[in-house]
Design a protein around this motif. Structure first.
Motif, PDB file in Angstrom:
ATOM      1  N   ILE A   1      40.604  17.758 167.205  1.00  0.00           N
ATOM      2  CA  ILE A   1      41.041  18.983 166.540  1.00  0.00           C
ATOM      3  C   ILE A   1      40.019  19.305 165.456  1.00  0.00           C
ATOM      4  N   LEU A   2      39.480  20.524 165.488  1.00  0.00           N
ATOM      5  CA  LEU A   2      38.476  20.964 164.525  1.00  0.00           C
ATOM      6  C   LEU A   2      39.132  21.945 163.567  1.00  0.00           C
ATOM      7  N   ILE A   3      39.035  21.680 162.287  1.00  0.00           N
ATOM      8  CA  ILE A   3      39.823  22.382 161.269  1.00  0.00           C
ATOM      9  C   ILE A   3      38.887  23.065 160.272  1.00  0.00           C
ATOM     10  N   TYR A   4      39.303  24.264 159.857  1.00  0.00           N
ATOM     11  CA  TYR A   4      38.618  24.947 158.753  1.00  0.00           C
ATOM     12  C   TYR A   4      39.557  25.984 158.152  1.00  0.00           C
ATOM     13  N   GLY A   5      39.613  26.038 156.836  1.00  0.00           N
ATOM     14  CA  GLY A   5      40.274  27.120 156.126  1.00  0.00           C
ATOM     15  C   GLY A   5      41.780  27.147 156.207  1.00  0.00           C
ATOM     16  N   THR A   6      42.414  25.999 156.302  1.00  0.00           N
ATOM     17  CA  THR A   6      43.871  25.952 156.377  1.00  0.00           C
ATOM     18  C   THR A   6      44.447  25.333 155.101  1.00  0.00           C
ATOM     19  N   SER A   7      45.770  25.369 155.022  1.00  0.00           N
ATOM     20  CA  SER A   7      46.454  24.567 154.017  1.00  0.00           C
ATOM     21  C   SER A   7      46.342  23.095 154.426  1.00  0.00           C
ATOM     22  N   VAL A   8      46.892  22.208 153.607  1.00  0.00           N
ATOM     23  CA  VAL A   8      46.823  20.774 153.913  1.00  0.00           C
ATOM     24  C   VAL A   8      47.476  20.517 155.263  1.00  0.00           C
ATOM     25  N   VAL A   9      46.766  19.827 156.155  1.00  0.00           N
ATOM     26  CA  VAL A   9      47.266  19.548 157.498  1.00  0.00           C
ATOM     27  C   VAL A   9      48.084  18.261 157.457  1.00  0.00           C
TER      28      VAL A   9
END
Length: 212
Positions: free
Chosen positions: A56-64
């Motif tokens: 899973i590649l993450i950017y610009g979200t709240s805390v996952v």
């Protein structure tokens, strides 16, 4: 309230459009996009259960949260627009301006773990302040170098050569939304105004890259 009065949202849009130009086009893969209201929602988890991703590649979200992180069979990776571990959390292209540390502008690609911006680092890249930059342009430059680093990290992951370096968290600080008060905002804007007036630099460094 201060940011609304000065129409900061409009300034952000204008600055990023000027900086990114044609690069600011929308991702053209509408058939593969799923829109959700909350990264940690039941809807998101259902989609992930259906897709069963290796990564899973993450950017610009709240805390996952853990439930999403655990949905990856192998790894979760995050692009953080700040230099970790020194600058972790919220608005980490803003705080180096406040702290007179323009050599700490840039991005970190790291493993996404339950701690905020605290997982092992795969790559760190520094962006450069350019004369006339405002706070939004500075952020945009961090995103640009971070996106390029993200591609390299994914390529190493696909090649089976990705490795990370653990963070020493006592070297830095985690910033929160509650820290974004009018005081630091005025400090940052005064510093940039002085730079524009003098053409000088606040300990700005040339871009550099560190790989994990």
């Amino acid at each position: 309230m201060f940011l609304k009065i000065i129409r900061d949202d409009e300034a952000r849009t204008r600055s990023l459009q000027i900086l990114l130009g044609q690069k600011a086009q929308a991702f053209d893969a509408s058939g593969r996009i799923e829109y959700v209201q909350d990264i940690n929602s039941a809807e998101t988890l259902e989609i992930l259960q259906q897709r069963r991703p290796d990564a899973i590649l993450i950017y610009g979200t709240s805390v996952v949260k853990n439930a999403v992180l655990d949905s990856a069979a192998d790894i979760c990776v995050n692009l953080h627009t700040g230099i970790s571990p020194q600058y972790r959390g919220t608005a980490c292209s803003f705080w180096p301006v406040v702290n007179d540390e323009l050599d700490m502008l840039g991005a970190t690609i790291h493993e996404c773990t339950p701690g905020v911006d605290s997982g092992p680092i795969f790559e760190t890249v520094h962006s450069k302040y350019e004369p006339g930059d405002d706070l939004h342009t500075i952020f945009g430059r961090a995103v640009m170098v971070g996106a390029e680093a993200y591609v390299r990290v994914v390529q190493r992951y696909l090649a089976g050569t990705l490795s990370g370096v653990p963070q020493v968290l006592n070297l830095g600080r985690e910033y929160h939304g509650a820290d974004l008060t009018i005081g630091p905002e005025l400090v940052a804007r005064r510093r940039l105004a002085r730079l524009r007036a003098t053409g000088g630099s606040l300990r700005a460094a040339a871009p550099r890259k560190v790989r994990g």
